[in-house]
Each structure stands twice: as C-alpha cells, then as structure tokens.
Motif scaffolding. Structure first.
Motif, PDB file in Angstrom:
ATOM      1  N   ARG A 109       0.840  -1.197   0.000  1.00  0.00           N
ATOM      2  CA  ARG A 109       0.000   0.000   0.000  1.00  0.00           C
ATOM      3  C   ARG A 109       0.872   1.243   0.000  1.00  0.00           C
ATOM      4  NH1 ARG A 109      -3.937  -0.349   4.981  1.00  0.00           N
ATOM      5  NH2 ARG A 109      -1.929   0.175   5.830  1.00  0.00           N
ATOM      6  N   ALA A 110       0.361   2.295  -0.597  1.00  0.00           N
ATOM      7  CA  ALA A 110       1.077   3.564  -0.597  1.00  0.00           C
ATOM      8  C   ALA A 110       1.169   4.093   0.831  1.00  0.00           C
ATOM      9  CB  ALA A 110       0.363   4.569  -1.489  1.00  0.00           C
ATOM     10  N   ARG A 111       2.311   4.635   1.171  1.00  0.00           N
ATOM     11  CA  ARG A 111       2.524   5.175   2.509  1.00  0.00           C
ATOM     12  C   ARG A 111       1.697   6.443   2.678  1.00  0.00           C
ATOM     13  NH1 ARG A 111       6.042   8.872   4.644  1.00  0.00           N
ATOM     14  NH2 ARG A 111       6.569   8.504   6.806  1.00  0.00           N
ATOM     15  N   LYS A 112       1.035   6.550   3.826  1.00  0.00           N
ATOM     16  CA  LYS A 112       0.227   7.729   4.113  1.00  0.00           C
ATOM     17  C   LYS A 112       0.870   8.460   5.303  1.00  0.00           C
ATOM     18  CE  LYS A 112      -4.346   9.238   5.477  1.00  0.00           C
ATOM     19  NZ  LYS A 112      -5.629   8.825   6.029  1.00  0.00           N
ATOM     20  N   PRO A 113       1.646   9.514   5.035  1.00  0.00           N
ATOM     21  CA  PRO A 113       2.314  10.237   6.114  1.00  0.00           C
ATOM     22  C   PRO A 113       1.311  10.814   7.110  1.00  0.00           C
ATOM     23  CG  PRO A 113       3.156  10.924   3.983  1.00  0.00           C
ATOM     24  CD  PRO A 113       1.958  10.066   3.731  1.00  0.00           C
ATOM     25  N   GLY A 114       1.666  10.735   8.379  1.00  0.00           N
ATOM     26  CA  GLY A 114       0.849  11.334   9.423  1.00  0.00           C
ATOM     27  C   GLY A 114      -0.227  10.432   9.985  1.00  0.00           C
ATOM     28  N   ARG A 115      -0.319   9.203   9.557  1.00  0.00           N
ATOM     29  CA  ARG A 115      -1.408   8.350  10.041  1.00  0.00           C
ATOM     30  C   ARG A 115      -1.216   7.925  11.492  1.00  0.00           C
ATOM     31  NH1 ARG A 115      -0.352   2.574   9.146  1.00  0.00           N
ATOM     32  NH2 ARG A 115       1.703   2.431   8.228  1.00  0.00           N
ATOM     33  N   LEU A 116       0.000   8.066  12.051  1.00  0.00           N
ATOM     34  CA  LEU A 116       0.236   7.746  13.461  1.00  0.00           C
ATOM     35  C   LEU A 116       0.426   9.009  14.298  1.00  0.00           C
ATOM     36  CD1 LEU A 116       2.621   4.674  13.075  1.00  0.00           C
ATOM     37  CD2 LEU A 116       0.181   4.680  13.561  1.00  0.00           C
ATOM     38  N   LYS A 117       0.033  10.147  13.768  1.00  0.00           N
ATOM     39  CA  LYS A 117       0.190  11.412  14.475  1.00  0.00           C
ATOM     40  C   LYS A 117      -0.512  11.349  15.836  1.00  0.00           C
ATOM     41  CE  LYS A 117      -0.246  16.355  13.862  1.00  0.00           C
ATOM     42  NZ  LYS A 117      -0.609  17.427  12.943  1.00  0.00           N
ATOM     43  N   GLY A 118       0.224  11.746  16.871  1.00  0.00           N
ATOM     44  CA  GLY A 118      -0.323  11.747  18.221  1.00  0.00           C
ATOM     45  C   GLY A 118      -0.190  10.402  18.933  1.00  0.00           C
ATOM     46  N   GLN A 119       0.291   9.379  18.251  1.00  0.00           N
ATOM     47  CA  GLN A 119       0.421   8.063  18.858  1.00  0.00           C
ATOM     48  C   GLN A 119       1.866   7.709  19.209  1.00  0.00           C
ATOM     49  OE1 GLN A 119      -1.619   4.990  16.643  1.00  0.00           O
ATOM     50  NE2 GLN A 119      -3.091   6.454  15.852  1.00  0.00           N
ATOM     51  N   ILE A 120       2.819   8.518  18.758  1.00  0.00           N
ATOM     52  CA  ILE A 120       4.235   8.255  19.029  1.00  0.00           C
ATOM     53  C   ILE A 120       4.795   9.402  19.857  1.00  0.00           C
ATOM     54  CG2 ILE A 120       6.501   7.964  17.975  1.00  0.00           C
ATOM     55  CD1 ILE A 120       5.070   6.802  15.538  1.00  0.00           C
ATOM     56  N   ARG A 121       5.498   9.030  20.920  1.00  0.00           N
ATOM     57  CA  ARG A 121       6.122  10.041  21.778  1.00  0.00           C
ATOM     58  C   ARG A 121       7.627   9.873  21.719  1.00  0.00           C
ATOM     59  NH1 ARG A 121       3.734   9.784  27.556  1.00  0.00           N
ATOM     60  NH2 ARG A 121       5.707  10.826  27.766  1.00  0.00           N
ATOM     61  N   ILE A 122       8.341  10.993  21.632  1.00  0.00           N
ATOM     62  CA  ILE A 122       9.800  10.986  21.602  1.00  0.00           C
ATOM     63  C   ILE A 122      10.303  11.673  22.858  1.00  0.00           C
ATOM     64  CG2 ILE A 122      11.845  11.793  20.360  1.00  0.00           C
ATOM     65  CD1 ILE A 122      10.199  11.637  17.798  1.00  0.00           C
ATOM     66  N   SER A 123      11.226  11.019  23.517  1.00  0.00           N
ATOM     67  CA  SER A 123      11.790  11.541  24.755  1.00  0.00           C
ATOM     68  C   SER A 123      12.470  12.888  24.513  1.00  0.00           C
ATOM     69  CB  SER A 123      12.803  10.527  25.310  1.00  0.00           C
ATOM     70  OG  SER A 123      13.446  11.049  26.422  1.00  0.00           O
ATOM     71  N   ALA A 124      12.376  13.769  25.482  1.00  0.00           N
ATOM     72  CA  ALA A 124      12.970  15.103  25.367  1.00  0.00           C
ATOM     73  C   ALA A 124      14.494  15.054  25.274  1.00  0.00           C
ATOM     74  CB  ALA A 124      12.554  15.971  26.549  1.00  0.00           C
ATOM     75  N   ASP A 125      15.125  14.007  25.833  1.00  0.00           N
ATOM     76  CA  ASP A 125      16.583  13.912  25.806  1.00  0.00           C
ATOM     77  C   ASP A 125      17.081  12.961  24.693  1.00  0.00           C
ATOM     78  OD1 ASP A 125      15.752  11.527  26.894  1.00  0.00           O
ATOM     79  OD2 ASP A 125      17.235  11.524  28.511  1.00  0.00           O
ATOM     80  N   LEU A 126      16.315  12.798  23.652  1.00  0.00           N
ATOM     81  CA  LEU A 126      16.668  11.894  22.563  1.00  0.00           C
ATOM     82  C   LEU A 126      18.023  12.230  21.951  1.00  0.00           C
ATOM     83  CD1 LEU A 126      15.846   9.641  20.524  1.00  0.00           C
ATOM     84  CD2 LEU A 126      15.013  11.488  19.075  1.00  0.00           C
TER      85      LEU A 126
END
Length: 81
Positions: A49-66
C-alpha cells in the motif's frame, strides 16, 4: 529451471488454464499475435500500500533527551579522541 513458452492467440484461448498454471510455476509465457510478442502472462503479485504520512500522528512520543547521547556510548563508537 524455467522454460519460455510461446503460443499464438488462438492457442492461448484454448489452453488458458494450462498456460496460467505454467506462468504460476515460474515459466515465461508469451502470447504471440501476427508473429510478434503481444502479451506476457505473469502471476499476480500484491503491491505494498502507498505510505500515508501522518497516520500515526499523536500516537508516538519521543523523549525530550533523545539527542543527548551518553559519553560512554560515544566513546564505545568513536574511541577516546
């Protein structure tokens, strides 16, 4: 070992299921029209399937000290400079 099979249009209509099975097994099946290659009979392959950017928006968290890599990891990769 795969085999190349060439058949004319009339023969292809008469033997379609046999030719389809041969194509599925890996043989190259070429249908000829007026003495020239016209169609290749190939098995169906699902495409991704074609990739749909943004479909996981709000579901992934990145640590502040990454972007803060511990010194011992840097030394492990680069050695002591």
């Amino acid at each position: 070992m795969t085999e190349r099979v060439q058949v004319n249009m009339h023969e292809a209509k008469s033997r379609f299921f046999q030719l389809a099975e041969r194509a599925w097994q890996g043989d190259t099946v070429v249908i000829i029209k007026d003495g020239k290659p016209y169609l290749d009979l190939v098995p169906h392959v699902d495409t991704a399937r074609a990739r749909k950017p943004g479909r996981l928006k709000g579901q992934i968290r990145i640590s502040a000290d990454l972007d803060k890599t511990p010194e011992e990891i840097i030394v492990g990769f680069e050695g002591s400079l």
